[in-house]
Design a protein around this motif. Structure first.
Motif, short mmCIF file in Angstrom:
data_model
loop_
_atom_site.label_atom_id
_atom_site.label_comp_id
_atom_site.label_asym_id
_atom_site.label_seq_id
_atom_site.Cartn_x
_atom_site.Cartn_y
_atom_site.Cartn_z
N ASP A 215 0.85 -1.18 0.00
CA ASP A 215 0.00 0.00 0.00
C ASP A 215 0.90 1.24 0.00
OD1 ASP A 215 -2.22 1.74 0.23
OD2 ASP A 215 -3.30 0.27 1.46
N SER A 216 0.37 2.37 0.41
CA SER A 216 1.13 3.62 0.35
C SER A 216 2.07 3.77 1.53
CB SER A 216 0.16 4.81 0.31
OG SER A 216 -0.60 4.79 -0.87
N ASP A 217 3.31 4.15 1.24
CA ASP A 217 4.33 4.37 2.26
C ASP A 217 4.95 5.75 2.00
OD1 ASP A 217 4.22 1.47 3.10
OD2 ASP A 217 4.95 1.25 1.04
N TYR A 218 5.17 6.49 3.09
CA TYR A 218 5.63 7.87 2.98
C TYR A 218 6.88 8.04 3.84
CZ TYR A 218 0.63 8.23 1.81
OH TYR A 218 -0.62 8.03 1.30
N GLY A 219 8.03 7.97 3.25
CA GLY A 219 9.27 8.25 3.98
C GLY A 219 9.46 9.74 4.13
N ILE A 220 9.57 10.22 5.36
CA ILE A 220 9.61 11.66 5.62
C ILE A 220 10.91 12.08 6.29
CG2 ILE A 220 8.49 13.55 6.87
CD1 ILE A 220 5.85 11.96 6.52
N GLY A 221 11.37 11.35 7.30
CA GLY A 221 12.56 11.72 8.04
C GLY A 221 13.70 10.76 7.83
N LEU A 222 14.92 11.28 7.90
CA LEU A 222 16.12 10.47 7.73
C LEU A 222 17.19 10.96 8.69
CD1 LEU A 222 17.73 9.24 4.46
CD2 LEU A 222 19.13 10.55 6.05
N ALA A 223 17.90 10.02 9.30
CA ALA A 223 19.00 10.35 10.19
C ALA A 223 20.13 9.35 9.99
CB ALA A 223 18.53 10.33 11.66
N LEU A 224 21.35 9.77 10.35
CA LEU A 224 22.54 8.93 10.22
C LEU A 224 23.21 8.79 11.57
CD1 LEU A 224 24.14 10.51 7.02
CD2 LEU A 224 22.83 8.39 7.13
N ASP A 225 23.84 7.63 11.81
CA ASP A 225 24.65 7.51 13.01
C ASP A 225 26.13 7.62 12.65
OD1 ASP A 225 25.48 5.00 12.06
OD2 ASP A 225 24.07 3.89 13.32
N THR A 226 27.00 7.41 13.62
CA THR A 226 28.42 7.67 13.42
C THR A 226 29.10 6.68 12.49
OG1 THR A 226 28.94 6.40 15.42
CG2 THR A 226 28.66 8.79 15.65
N VAL A 227 28.48 5.53 12.26
CA VAL A 227 29.10 4.54 11.38
C VAL A 227 28.38 4.40 10.04
CG1 VAL A 227 30.21 3.23 13.20
CG2 VAL A 227 27.87 2.68 12.57
N GLY A 228 27.47 5.33 9.74
CA GLY A 228 26.86 5.37 8.42
C GLY A 228 25.58 4.60 8.27
N CYS A 229 25.02 4.04 9.36
CA CYS A 229 23.70 3.43 9.26
C CYS A 229 22.65 4.51 9.03
CB CYS A 229 23.37 2.66 10.53
SG CYS A 229 24.40 1.21 10.81
N VAL A 230 21.59 4.15 8.33
CA VAL A 230 20.55 5.09 7.96
C VAL A 230 19.25 4.73 8.68
CG1 VAL A 230 19.19 6.05 6.05
CG2 VAL A 230 21.59 5.42 5.69
N TYR A 231 18.63 5.73 9.29
CA TYR A 231 17.35 5.57 9.97
C TYR A 231 16.29 6.31 9.17
CZ TYR A 231 20.42 4.26 13.83
OH TYR A 231 21.38 3.65 14.60
N ILE A 232 15.21 5.61 8.82
CA ILE A 232 14.14 6.20 8.04
C ILE A 232 12.88 6.18 8.88
CG2 ILE A 232 12.91 6.18 5.84
CD1 ILE A 232 15.71 3.78 6.13
N ALA A 233 12.16 7.28 8.91
CA ALA A 233 10.88 7.34 9.60
C ALA A 233 9.85 7.93 8.65
CB ALA A 233 10.99 8.19 10.87
N GLY A 234 8.61 7.54 8.88
CA GLY A 234 7.54 8.05 8.04
C GLY A 234 6.22 7.43 8.45
N ALA A 235 5.33 7.28 7.49
CA ALA A 235 4.01 6.71 7.74
C ALA A 235 3.70 5.68 6.66
CB ALA A 235 2.94 7.80 7.76
N THR A 236 2.92 4.69 7.03
CA THR A 236 2.59 3.62 6.09
C THR A 236 1.15 3.16 6.27
OG1 THR A 236 3.17 1.40 5.31
CG2 THR A 236 3.47 1.84 7.66
N ARG A 237 0.57 2.71 5.17
CA ARG A 237 -0.74 2.06 5.20
C ARG A 237 -0.61 0.58 4.82
NH1 ARG A 237 -5.46 6.26 3.38
NH2 ARG A 237 -4.72 8.02 4.62
#
Length: 296
Positions: free
Chosen positions: A30-52
């Motif tokens: 269904d619909s997914d909306y990635g809105i926020g992104l953050a990085l940690d010190t070793v390059g991992c990526v954190y994605i936040a948003g909303a999903t149906r």
């Protein structure tokens, strides 16, 4: 691509922007909306948003079921963009929106958005009551994504929308928009609503933000520190701290100079290297301070 109206994507360019280093979809049917992104010190990526999506990809999830028509989600990709370290829903009976993230020094991820849910999970909340309209939610997840260690509402009897989150020196800062005449204000620059909607900024202390700089290792294996890969991961963190080197570009271990084991294969080397990380990130005394690398 997993179908639906839209999927999220994450991509990384090389330092001069001339080449794509990785690019990936993340989403369900269904619909997914990635809105926020953050990085940690070793390059991992954190994605936040909303999903149906009822089938949003999950890994080591705190919440494994879509609660309402739309929930927030939080996901963590490894530094190569090839592994899902964790992914979880965050929401309950009504709709939850936005989803922006920040990561602290121990790789706890903090998420804010807004919700119409009166039963959003509360943990050590400074405001445990849904006011009305749409309230902000502020939540903190453990480094493995499996535990909700803090969660609270923030808002008045109108509508609140979060647009930004930042962490500094153990405090959290939230920025957004409100039309609530009773939005909570403390020591404020302006303590009354001036128009239909006003911007706001809120500083929150004592909400679990930790800047200890522990070497919380960025790979999908949650096991103990008992293998060469764990040692390499820890040492790559040291490389980032001391040289600003991207860990994915330099996989070779850097053992402490006093180590007699040049291959970095024993537990003493792990302890020595992690103490170096502690010194680099927070000026700790290496003789007394130790933060376990695989269990923050």
């Amino acid at each position: 691509y997993n179908g639906g109206e839209r999927d999220d994507f994450v991509l990384r360019l090389n330092p001069n922007g001339s080449a794509l280093e990785y690019s990936t979809y993340i989403g369900g049917s269904d619909s997914d909306y990635g809105i926020g992104l953050a990085l940690d010190t070793v390059g991992c990526v954190y994605i936040a948003g909303a999903t149906r999506s009822v089938d949003f990809p999950l890994q080591n999830a705190y919440d494994s079921m879509l609660g309402g028509l739309q929930d927030l989600f939080v996901a963590k990709l490894d530094s190569n963009g090839q592994g899902l370290v964790f992914s979880t829903y965050l929401g309950v009976s009504a709709e939850d929106f936005n989803g922006i993230a920040a990561v602290d020094g121990c790789e706890q991820v903090f998420v804010t958005g807004y919700t119409y849910s009166t039963d959003f999970p509360m943990v050590m909340a400074f405001d445990g009551e849904f006011a009305d309209g749409a309230d902000l939610i502020i939540s903190g997840l453990s480094p493995d994504g499996a535990q909700l260690h803090h969660s609270s509402y923030l808002g008045g009897t109108g509508f609140e929308f979060a647009n930004g989150i930042a962490l500094r020196n153990g405090d959290m800062f939230i920025a957004g928009v409100t039309n609530s005449a009773d939005f909570p204000t403390v020591g404020s620059y302006a303590d009354s609503l001036s128009g239909d909607y006003d911007g706001f900024i809120t500083r929150i202390s004592g909400f679990g933000v930790n800047e200890c700089g522990c070497a919380c290792i960025c790979h999908a294996d949650p096991g103990g520190c008992n293998g060469v890969q764990d040692i390499v991961d820890v040492v790559q963190t040291v490389n980032v701290a001391f040289r600003g080197a991207p860990p994915f570009l330099d996989p070779s271990p850097r053992c402490p100079s006093e180590s007699t084991d040049v291959n970095c294969t024993n537990s003493t080397d792990i302890v020595d290297v992690v103490k170096m990380v502690n010194v680099a990130f927070r000026g700790a005394n290496p003789a007394t301070e130790f933060c376990h690398p695989c269990q923050p």
